[in-house]
Design a protein around this motif. Structure first.
Motif, PDB file in Angstrom:
ATOM      1  N   VAL A  72      32.089  15.117   0.936  1.00  0.00           N
ATOM      2  CA  VAL A  72      31.907  13.721   1.044  1.00  0.00           C
ATOM      3  C   VAL A  72      32.549  13.244   2.342  1.00  0.00           C
ATOM      4  CG1 VAL A  72      32.560  11.457  -0.228  1.00  0.00           C
ATOM      5  CG2 VAL A  72      31.899  13.346  -1.480  1.00  0.00           C
ATOM      6  N   PHE A  73      33.684  13.900   2.484  1.00  0.00           N
ATOM      7  CA  PHE A  73      34.346  13.521   4.093  1.00  0.00           C
ATOM      8  C   PHE A  73      33.467  13.693   5.079  1.00  0.00           C
ATOM      9  CE2 PHE A  73      39.124  13.729   2.071  1.00  0.00           C
ATOM     10  CZ  PHE A  73      38.724  12.635   1.158  1.00  0.00           C
ATOM     11  N   ASN A 104      32.451   8.675  26.055  1.00  0.00           N
ATOM     12  CA  ASN A 104      32.511  10.207  26.035  1.00  0.00           C
ATOM     13  C   ASN A 104      31.392  10.787  25.117  1.00  0.00           C
ATOM     14  OD1 ASN A 104      33.011  12.835  26.460  1.00  0.00           O
ATOM     15  ND2 ASN A 104      35.349  12.494  26.072  1.00  0.00           N
ATOM     16  N   PRO A 105      30.365  11.339  25.537  1.00  0.00           N
ATOM     17  CA  PRO A 105      29.474  11.857  24.756  1.00  0.00           C
ATOM     18  C   PRO A 105      29.936  13.125  24.042  1.00  0.00           C
ATOM     19  CG  PRO A 105      28.756  12.349  26.934  1.00  0.00           C
ATOM     20  CD  PRO A 105      30.099  11.069  27.083  1.00  0.00           C
ATOM     21  N   ASN A 106      30.665  13.688  24.690  1.00  0.00           N
ATOM     22  CA  ASN A 106      31.366  14.875  24.109  1.00  0.00           C
ATOM     23  C   ASN A 106      32.075  14.505  22.831  1.00  0.00           C
ATOM     24  OD1 ASN A 106      30.239  16.670  26.098  1.00  0.00           O
ATOM     25  ND2 ASN A 106      32.102  16.137  27.431  1.00  0.00           N
ATOM     26  N   ALA A 107      32.697  13.487  22.627  1.00  0.00           N
ATOM     27  CA  ALA A 107      33.532  13.167  21.642  1.00  0.00           C
ATOM     28  C   ALA A 107      32.536  12.929  20.354  1.00  0.00           C
ATOM     29  CB  ALA A 107      34.277  11.953  22.008  1.00  0.00           C
ATOM     30  N   CYS A 108      31.743  11.970  20.581  1.00  0.00           N
ATOM     31  CA  CYS A 108      30.582  12.015  19.622  1.00  0.00           C
ATOM     32  C   CYS A 108      30.112  13.255  19.130  1.00  0.00           C
ATOM     33  CB  CYS A 108      29.763  10.802  19.905  1.00  0.00           C
ATOM     34  SG  CYS A 108      30.372   9.126  20.055  1.00  0.00           S
ATOM     35  N   GLY A 109      29.701  13.819  19.981  1.00  0.00           N
ATOM     36  CA  GLY A 109      28.753  15.120  19.863  1.00  0.00           C
ATOM     37  C   GLY A 109      29.777  16.062  19.100  1.00  0.00           C
ATOM     38  N   TYR A 110      31.027  16.044  19.406  1.00  0.00           N
ATOM     39  CA  TYR A 110      32.004  16.971  18.541  1.00  0.00           C
ATOM     40  C   TYR A 110      31.984  16.487  17.124  1.00  0.00           C
ATOM     41  CZ  TYR A 110      36.093  19.558  17.329  1.00  0.00           C
ATOM     42  OH  TYR A 110      36.972  20.752  16.874  1.00  0.00           O
ATOM     43  N   GLY A 111      32.257  15.159  16.984  1.00  0.00           N
ATOM     44  CA  GLY A 111      32.531  14.597  15.800  1.00  0.00           C
ATOM     45  C   GLY A 111      30.828  14.929  14.672  1.00  0.00           C
ATOM     46  N   VAL A 112      29.818  14.790  15.409  1.00  0.00           N
ATOM     47  CA  VAL A 112      28.780  15.008  14.539  1.00  0.00           C
ATOM     48  C   VAL A 112      28.657  16.423  14.266  1.00  0.00           C
ATOM     49  CG1 VAL A 112      26.071  14.914  14.733  1.00  0.00           C
ATOM     50  CG2 VAL A 112      27.703  12.917  15.493  1.00  0.00           C
ATOM     51  N   THR A 113      28.761  17.254  15.279  1.00  0.00           N
ATOM     52  CA  THR A 113      28.787  18.601  15.149  1.00  0.00           C
ATOM     53  C   THR A 113      29.465  19.158  14.006  1.00  0.00           C
ATOM     54  OG1 THR A 113      27.885  18.823  17.387  1.00  0.00           O
ATOM     55  CG2 THR A 113      28.735  21.015  16.200  1.00  0.00           C
ATOM     56  N   VAL A 114      30.833  19.046  14.049  1.00  0.00           N
ATOM     57  CA  VAL A 114      31.654  19.535  13.152  1.00  0.00           C
ATOM     58  C   VAL A 114      31.414  18.991  11.765  1.00  0.00           C
ATOM     59  CG1 VAL A 114      34.059  19.244  12.253  1.00  0.00           C
ATOM     60  CG2 VAL A 114      33.620  19.848  14.732  1.00  0.00           C
ATOM     61  N   GLY A 115      31.085  17.696  11.761  1.00  0.00           N
ATOM     62  CA  GLY A 115      30.554  17.129  10.215  1.00  0.00           C
ATOM     63  C   GLY A 115      29.508  17.984   9.743  1.00  0.00           C
ATOM     64  N   VAL A 116      28.704  17.999  10.666  1.00  0.00           N
ATOM     65  CA  VAL A 116      26.984  18.604   9.878  1.00  0.00           C
ATOM     66  C   VAL A 116      27.534  20.030   9.656  1.00  0.00           C
ATOM     67  CG1 VAL A 116      24.773  19.429  10.470  1.00  0.00           C
ATOM     68  CG2 VAL A 116      25.608  16.994  11.144  1.00  0.00           C
ATOM     69  N   LEU A 117      28.167  20.629  10.396  1.00  0.00           N
ATOM     70  CA  LEU A 117      28.508  22.086   9.922  1.00  0.00           C
ATOM     71  C   LEU A 117      29.451  22.043   8.799  1.00  0.00           C
ATOM     72  CD1 LEU A 117      28.898  24.009  13.704  1.00  0.00           C
ATOM     73  CD2 LEU A 117      26.908  23.722  12.129  1.00  0.00           C
ATOM     74  N   PHE A 169      30.257  12.508  10.080  1.00  0.00           N
ATOM     75  CA  PHE A 169      29.201  12.010  11.062  1.00  0.00           C
ATOM     76  C   PHE A 169      28.042  11.220  10.711  1.00  0.00           C
ATOM     77  CE2 PHE A 169      26.965  14.984   7.320  1.00  0.00           C
ATOM     78  CZ  PHE A 169      25.796  14.122   7.280  1.00  0.00           C
ATOM     79  N   GLY A 170      28.093  10.811   9.413  1.00  0.00           N
ATOM     80  CA  GLY A 170      27.265   9.570   9.407  1.00  0.00           C
ATOM     81  C   GLY A 170      27.713   8.059   9.840  1.00  0.00           C
ATOM     82  N   SER A 171      28.986   8.118   9.865  1.00  0.00           N
ATOM     83  CA  SER A 171      29.604   6.898  10.755  1.00  0.00           C
ATOM     84  C   SER A 171      29.355   7.099  12.265  1.00  0.00           C
ATOM     85  CB  SER A 171      31.112   6.894  10.459  1.00  0.00           C
ATOM     86  OG  SER A 171      31.598   6.785   9.331  1.00  0.00           O
ATOM     87  N   ILE A 172      29.403   8.069  12.585  1.00  0.00           N
ATOM     88  CA  ILE A 172      29.211   8.261  14.293  1.00  0.00           C
ATOM     89  C   ILE A 172      27.797   8.274  14.577  1.00  0.00           C
ATOM     90  CG2 ILE A 172      29.330   9.905  16.241  1.00  0.00           C
ATOM     91  CD1 ILE A 172      31.793  10.935  14.870  1.00  0.00           C
ATOM     92  N   VAL A 173      26.762   8.851  13.797  1.00  0.00           N
ATOM     93  CA  VAL A 173      25.406   8.532  13.977  1.00  0.00           C
ATOM     94  C   VAL A 173      24.853   7.225  13.946  1.00  0.00           C
ATOM     95  CG1 VAL A 173      23.116   9.355  13.047  1.00  0.00           C
ATOM     96  CG2 VAL A 173      25.024  11.140  13.309  1.00  0.00           C
ATOM     97  N   ASN A 174      25.293   6.434  12.932  1.00  0.00           N
ATOM     98  CA  ASN A 174      24.797   5.186  12.597  1.00  0.00           C
ATOM     99  C   ASN A 174      25.319   4.006  13.463  1.00  0.00           C
ATOM    100  OD1 ASN A 174      23.290   6.020  10.458  1.00  0.00           O
ATOM    101  ND2 ASN A 174      24.998   5.889   8.949  1.00  0.00           N
ATOM    102  N   GLU A 175      26.510   4.296  14.004  1.00  0.00           N
ATOM    103  CA  GLU A 175      27.404   3.214  14.762  1.00  0.00           C
ATOM    104  C   GLU A 175      28.144   3.685  15.794  1.00  0.00           C
ATOM    105  OE1 GLU A 175      29.368  -0.104  12.310  1.00  0.00           O
ATOM    106  OE2 GLU A 175      28.274   0.732  10.508  1.00  0.00           O
TER     107      GLU A 175
END
Length: 232
Positions: free
Chosen positions: A34-35, A64-77, A40-46
Motif C-alpha cells: 500500500v505504501f 529535478n527529473p531524477n528525483a521524480c524518476g527515482y520515486g516512481v521507479t522504486v515505488g513500482v518495483l 509512486f501514485g502521488s508522484i505520477v498524479n501530482e
C-alpha cells in the motif's frame, strides 16, 4: 522433510487463508504494498507541474527529473516485489524441500534489507530536493509531494521489519535442523562400544552356538528323597 521447517506447516497441507493473513510478515508485505502505491501514485498524479510560461512539465522536487524518476521507479518495483513475495507466502507451505525453504527465507532477508536501504536513500533524496525547491504560490502538488516523502520514510521500517522477521524464521529453521541432526537412535550408532541387542532365534542355529539360554547344572544337586540301602 521436517514438518514446520522455517515457520511453515508440513508440506502438502491444505491452504489456509486465515492463517496466512495472520502472519506478521504477510501483514507487513501488504502494508509495504500500500505504501508503494501511495509513493509512486502521488508522484505520477501530482508530482509533475507546468507553468504558463513553459510548455514542458517539470518535477515538483526542485525541477529535478531524477528525483521524480527515482520515486516512481522504486515505488513500482517495490509494488511488484511485494506481489511476488505474497505469492511466495501462499506457495511456501507446499515446498517439500527444506533446502528450498531455506533459500526462500534467505532471499527474503536479502531482498527486504535491500529495499529498506533503497527507501532510506529515496527518503533522504526526496526530502533534500523538496527542501531546496521553490514552491508554487498556489501550493500545487504540495500534499502529494509531502505524502511521497512521508510514506517513503514509513516504508523503511516496514521493509526492515520484514527482514527481521525473515531472519527469525531462518534461525528457527536452522535450530530445528540442527536438533534433528544431533538426535540419533543409539541402536543405529556404530560408534557405540556394544552391539545392538538381537532377539534370540527360536529356529535352528546354523552356527551351533545355541539359540536359547539353558540353565547350567548346579554343583549342589538335591539329595534324592527317601531311604536308600547301602551296599557292604
Amino acid at each position: 522433510m521436517e514438518g514446520g521447517a522455517y515457520g511453515a506447516g508440513k508440506a502438502g497441507g491444505a491452504f489456509d487463508p486465515y492463517t496466512l493473513v495472520r502472519q506478521p510478515h504477510t501483514i507487513l508485505r501488504v502494508v509495504s504494498w500500500v505504501f508503494s502505491i501511495v509513493v509512486f501514485g502521488s508522484i505520477v498524479n501530482e508530482g509533475y507541474l507546468n507553468s504558463p510560461s513553459e510548455s514542458k512539465e517539470f518535477c515538483i522536487y526542485n525541477r529535478n527529473p531524477n528525483a521524480c524518476g527515482y520515486g516512481v521507479t522504486v515505488g513500482v518495483l517495490a509494488f511488484l516485489t511485494c506481489l511476488l513475495y505474497l505469492a511466495l507466502d501462499v506457495y511456501f507451505p507446499q515446498i517439500s524441500s527444506v533446502k528450498d525453504r531455506k533459500k526462500a527465507v534467505l532471499s527474503d532477508i536479502g531482498v527486504s534489507a535491500f529495499w529498506a536501504f533503497l527507501w532510506f536513500v529515496g527518503f533522504c533524496y526526496l526530502a533534500n530536493q523538496w527542501q531546496v525547491s521553490k514552491h508554487s504560490p498556489l501550493n500545487e502538488g504540495t500534499d502529494a509531494a509531502r505524502a511521497a516523502i512521508a510514506f517513503s520514510f514509513f516504508s523503511i521500517f516496514t521493509w526492515a521489519g520484514q527482514a527481521v522477521l525473515a531472519f527469525q524464521r531462518y534461525q528457527i529453521g536452522a535450530d530445528s535442523a540442527l536438533f534433528s541432526q544431533d538426535y540419533m537412535d543409539p541402536s543405529q550408532d556404530s560408534s557405540m562400544p556394544y552391539a545392538p541387542y538381537v532377539e534370540p532365534s527360536t529356529g535352528p542355529d546354523p552356527a551351533g552356538m545355541g539359540g536359547t539360554y539353558q540353565q547350567p547344572a548346579s554343583a549342589f544337586e538335591p539329595e534324592p528323597q527317601g531311604y536308600q540301602s547301602q551296599g557292604y
